[in-house]
Motif scaffolding. Sequence first.
Motif, PDB file in Angstrom:
ATOM      1  N   LYS A 263       0.838  -1.206   0.000  1.00  0.00           N
ATOM      2  CA  LYS A 263       0.000   0.000   0.000  1.00  0.00           C
ATOM      3  C   LYS A 263       0.875   1.259   0.000  1.00  0.00           C
ATOM      4  CE  LYS A 263      -3.559   2.338   2.668  1.00  0.00           C
ATOM      5  NZ  LYS A 263      -4.364   2.316   3.878  1.00  0.00           N
ATOM      6  N   VAL A 264       1.882   1.284   0.870  1.00  0.00           N
ATOM      7  CA  VAL A 264       2.791   2.422   0.972  1.00  0.00           C
ATOM      8  C   VAL A 264       3.532   2.620  -0.349  1.00  0.00           C
ATOM      9  CG1 VAL A 264       4.935   3.203   2.082  1.00  0.00           C
ATOM     10  CG2 VAL A 264       3.058   2.324   3.471  1.00  0.00           C
ATOM     11  N   SER A 265       4.031   1.542  -0.917  1.00  0.00           N
ATOM     12  CA  SER A 265       4.767   1.612  -2.173  1.00  0.00           C
ATOM     13  C   SER A 265       3.889   2.182  -3.285  1.00  0.00           C
ATOM     14  CB  SER A 265       5.268   0.218  -2.558  1.00  0.00           C
ATOM     15  OG  SER A 265       5.920   0.253  -3.804  1.00  0.00           O
ATOM     16  N   GLY A 266       2.651   1.730  -3.379  1.00  0.00           N
ATOM     17  CA  GLY A 266       1.744   2.243  -4.401  1.00  0.00           C
ATOM     18  C   GLY A 266       1.474   3.724  -4.246  1.00  0.00           C
ATOM     19  N   LEU A 267       1.261   4.165  -3.003  1.00  0.00           N
ATOM     20  CA  LEU A 267       1.011   5.584  -2.747  1.00  0.00           C
ATOM     21  C   LEU A 267       2.238   6.426  -3.095  1.00  0.00           C
ATOM     22  CD1 LEU A 267      -0.636   7.967  -1.717  1.00  0.00           C
ATOM     23  CD2 LEU A 267       0.060   7.332   0.613  1.00  0.00           C
ATOM     24  N   ILE A 268       3.409   5.976  -2.694  1.00  0.00           N
ATOM     25  CA  ILE A 268       4.634   6.730  -2.987  1.00  0.00           C
ATOM     26  C   ILE A 268       4.850   6.821  -4.495  1.00  0.00           C
ATOM     27  CG2 ILE A 268       7.151   6.714  -2.803  1.00  0.00           C
ATOM     28  CD1 ILE A 268       6.766   5.536   0.043  1.00  0.00           C
ATOM     29  N   ARG A 269       4.668   5.730  -5.204  1.00  0.00           N
ATOM     30  CA  ARG A 269       4.823   5.749  -6.671  1.00  0.00           C
ATOM     31  C   ARG A 269       3.832   6.734  -7.297  1.00  0.00           C
ATOM     32  NH1 ARG A 269       8.030   1.356  -8.185  1.00  0.00           N
ATOM     33  NH2 ARG A 269       8.290  -0.137  -6.493  1.00  0.00           N
ATOM     34  N   ARG A 270       2.599   6.752  -6.804  1.00  0.00           N
ATOM     35  CA  ARG A 270       1.592   7.688  -7.316  1.00  0.00           C
ATOM     36  C   ARG A 270       2.036   9.123  -7.040  1.00  0.00           C
ATOM     37  NH1 ARG A 270      -4.370   6.367  -5.913  1.00  0.00           N
ATOM     38  NH2 ARG A 270      -4.046   5.064  -7.724  1.00  0.00           N
ATOM     39  N   MET A 271       2.552   9.386  -5.824  1.00  0.00           N
ATOM     40  CA  MET A 271       3.018  10.735  -5.489  1.00  0.00           C
ATOM     41  C   MET A 271       4.172  11.161  -6.386  1.00  0.00           C
ATOM     42  SD  MET A 271       2.895  11.402  -1.404  1.00  0.00           S
ATOM     43  CE  MET A 271       3.383   9.806  -0.808  1.00  0.00           C
ATOM     44  N   LEU A 272       5.151  10.277  -6.549  1.00  0.00           N
ATOM     45  CA  LEU A 272       6.310  10.619  -7.376  1.00  0.00           C
ATOM     46  C   LEU A 272       5.878  10.941  -8.802  1.00  0.00           C
ATOM     47  CD1 LEU A 272       8.985   8.033  -6.158  1.00  0.00           C
ATOM     48  CD2 LEU A 272       8.734  10.433  -5.495  1.00  0.00           C
ATOM     49  N   ALA A 273       5.003  10.135  -9.364  1.00  0.00           N
ATOM     50  CA  ALA A 273       4.526  10.370 -10.732  1.00  0.00           C
ATOM     51  C   ALA A 273       3.743  11.684 -10.821  1.00  0.00           C
ATOM     52  CB  ALA A 273       3.673   9.198 -11.195  1.00  0.00           C
ATOM     53  N   PHE A 274       2.894  11.951  -9.836  1.00  0.00           N
ATOM     54  CA  PHE A 274       2.103  13.178  -9.839  1.00  0.00           C
ATOM     55  C   PHE A 274       3.003  14.406  -9.799  1.00  0.00           C
ATOM     56  CE2 PHE A 274       0.099  16.651  -7.505  1.00  0.00           C
ATOM     57  CZ  PHE A 274      -0.993  16.904  -8.318  1.00  0.00           C
ATOM     58  N   PHE A 275       3.926  14.453  -8.852  1.00  0.00           N
ATOM     59  CA  PHE A 275       4.783  15.632  -8.724  1.00  0.00           C
ATOM     60  C   PHE A 275       5.709  15.785  -9.929  1.00  0.00           C
ATOM     61  CE2 PHE A 275       3.250  15.433  -4.393  1.00  0.00           C
ATOM     62  CZ  PHE A 275       3.054  16.774  -4.114  1.00  0.00           C
ATOM     63  N   GLU A 276       6.134  14.679 -10.510  1.00  0.00           N
ATOM     64  CA  GLU A 276       6.941  14.759 -11.730  1.00  0.00           C
ATOM     65  C   GLU A 276       6.101  15.352 -12.866  1.00  0.00           C
ATOM     66  OE1 GLU A 276       9.459  11.971 -14.841  1.00  0.00           O
ATOM     67  OE2 GLU A 276       8.795  11.112 -12.949  1.00  0.00           O
ATOM     68  N   SER A 277       4.848  14.929 -12.983  1.00  0.00           N
ATOM     69  CA  SER A 277       3.979  15.454 -14.041  1.00  0.00           C
ATOM     70  C   SER A 277       3.722  16.952 -13.871  1.00  0.00           C
ATOM     71  CB  SER A 277       2.648  14.690 -14.085  1.00  0.00           C
ATOM     72  OG  SER A 277       1.802  15.081 -13.022  1.00  0.00           O
ATOM     73  N   LYS A 278       3.724  17.424 -12.642  1.00  0.00           N
ATOM     74  CA  LYS A 278       3.534  18.848 -12.358  1.00  0.00           C
ATOM     75  C   LYS A 278       4.863  19.619 -12.381  1.00  0.00           C
ATOM     76  CE  LYS A 278       0.020  20.373 -10.926  1.00  0.00           C
ATOM     77  NZ  LYS A 278      -0.945  21.170 -11.698  1.00  0.00           N
ATOM     78  N   GLU A 279       5.970  18.900 -12.606  1.00  0.00           N
ATOM     79  CA  GLU A 279       7.321  19.483 -12.633  1.00  0.00           C
ATOM     80  C   GLU A 279       7.648  20.199 -11.324  1.00  0.00           C
ATOM     81  OE1 GLU A 279       7.836  21.746 -16.230  1.00  0.00           O
ATOM     82  OE2 GLU A 279       7.482  19.984 -17.492  1.00  0.00           O
TER      83      GLU A 279
END
Length: 122
Positions: A56-72
Amino acid sequence: MAQITISCSIPVDDEVVTEFLHKYVLHSRVGAARKLRMGEKGCFYTCSLYGDDHAKVSGLIRRMLAFFESKEIPLTILKIGTQDSWYEVDPEQRDPWKISPQALLALLDAGPNDNTQAALST
């Protein structure tokens, strides 16, 4: 268990980012906005890795990393080891504990007993 914290490297004032933290990290909108405006000192996520909830933690962190990368939006990710304490981290000198998003992904992929030094190095 390794422990990490995540914050934005720069102050952020963005309703979409605030809503993301509200929805996925379960902060109030006001609290999320405040932490985002604090930049690096506004840690919005802290967790231990490799616990019972690792998937669960890994999935959330991956989602956060992808989101913030997409927002630069650059992130500041700090990691301490099992024997370390957050009290040892100097808020003014965070560099010894900083890791990149790629290093965090490697940590997520590695097991707690893997001998993956590249993933554990800062």
